[in-house]
Scaffold this motif. Structure first.
Motif, mmCIF file in Angstrom:
data_model
loop_
_atom_site.group_PDB
_atom_site.id
_atom_site.type_symbol
_atom_site.label_atom_id
_atom_site.label_comp_id
_atom_site.label_asym_id
_atom_site.label_seq_id
_atom_site.Cartn_x
_atom_site.Cartn_y
_atom_site.Cartn_z
ATOM 1 N N THR A 1 -9.426 5.024 -2.590
ATOM 2 C CA THR A 1 -8.785 5.222 -1.291
ATOM 3 C C THR A 1 -9.504 4.416 -0.221
ATOM 4 O O THR A 1 -10.719 4.554 -0.032
ATOM 5 N N GLY B 1 0.814 -1.194 0.000
ATOM 6 C CA GLY B 1 0.000 0.000 0.000
ATOM 7 C C GLY B 1 0.856 1.256 0.000
ATOM 8 O O GLY B 1 2.074 1.207 0.181
ATOM 9 N N SER C 1 0.718 5.871 -1.065
ATOM 10 C CA SER C 1 0.027 7.048 -1.597
ATOM 11 C C SER C 1 0.453 7.270 -3.038
ATOM 12 O O SER C 1 1.652 7.302 -3.332
ATOM 13 N N MET D 1 -8.625 1.173 3.209
ATOM 14 C CA MET D 1 -7.783 0.119 3.751
ATOM 15 C C MET D 1 -8.131 -1.151 2.985
ATOM 16 O O MET D 1 -9.314 -1.488 2.859
ATOM 17 N N THR E 1 -3.980 5.238 -0.592
ATOM 18 C CA THR E 1 -4.496 6.602 -0.672
ATOM 19 C C THR E 1 -4.211 7.156 -2.063
ATOM 20 O O THR E 1 -3.063 7.150 -2.509
ATOM 21 N N ARG F 1 -11.995 -3.994 0.655
ATOM 22 C CA ARG F 1 -11.521 -2.668 1.043
ATOM 23 C C ARG F 1 -12.597 -1.983 1.870
ATOM 24 O O ARG F 1 -13.775 -2.286 1.756
ATOM 25 N N THR G 1 -3.724 -3.008 4.512
ATOM 26 C CA THR G 1 -2.705 -2.075 4.033
ATOM 27 C C THR G 1 -3.434 -0.882 3.422
ATOM 28 O O THR G 1 -4.409 -1.044 2.690
ATOM 29 N N GLN G 2 -2.961 0.320 3.743
ATOM 30 C CA GLN G 2 -3.664 1.533 3.342
ATOM 31 C C GLN G 2 -3.275 1.958 1.928
ATOM 32 O O GLN G 2 -2.088 1.986 1.576
#
Length: 128
Positions: free
Chosen positions: A91, A9, A11, A93, A125, A38, A122-123
Motif C-alpha cells: 500500500t 491504481g 483498492s 502512492m 491500497t 512508491r 497513483t494510489q
C-alpha cells in the motif's frame, strides 16, 4: 513540456493484482531509464522497479521480486508495472519517474536524486 501520467491504481484485497501504466508526453520514452517508486505514509520514497533504455534490462527491489514485472511498449511511450500477489505492505502512492541521462540506469534507478521528471502518482491500497 514533459509529462508523466500514471493510471491503474485502486483498492484490492491481499493476493490480488493491479497493472499500473505510465504514459509519457513531450519526449521519446524508449531512450530513457524509467523507474517506479512508491511512498507509504510516514515512510521514505523507495524505488520499486526500473527498465533500461531499449528495454535491455529490468531491475527490482528485493521486496517485490517475483511479484512485480515492469515492461514498456515503445509504440505507445508507456511503461507498465504489473503487480501480482499484492500484500498490505504494498500500500502506497506509486510514482513513475525518468532517470536523468547523467546517471547509469543500473546503478541509479532507485535513487531519488537521479530523477529528472516525476509523475503525479497513483494510489494503491491493499487490504488484508
Amino acid at each position: 513540456q514533459v509529462q508523466l501520467l500514471e493510471s491503474g491504481g485502486g483498492s484490492v484485497q491481499s493476493g490480488g493484482s493491479l497493472r499500473l501504466s505510465c504514459a509519457a508526453y513531450g519526449y521519446t520514452d524508449a531512450r530513457n531509464c524509467i523507474s517506479w517508486f512508491r511512498q507509504a505514509p510516514g515512510k521514505e520514497r523507495e524505488g520499486v522497479a526500473a527498465i533500461s533504455p531499449g528495454n535491455t534490462n529490468t531491475y527490482y527491489a528485493d521486496s517485490v521480486k517475483g511479484r512485480f514485472t515492469i515492461s514498456r511498449d515503445n509504440t505507445k511511450d508507456t511503461v507498465y508495472l504489473q503487480m501480482s500477489n499484492l500484500k498490505p505492505e504494498d500500500t502506497a502512492m506509486y510514482y513513475c519517474a525518468v532517470v536523468s541521462t547523467s546517471y547509469v540506469c543500473g546503478l541509479s534507478w532507485s535513487k531519488s536524486d537521479s530523477i529528472r521528471y516525476w509523475g503525479q502518482g497513483t494510489q494503491v491500497t491493499v487490504s488484508s
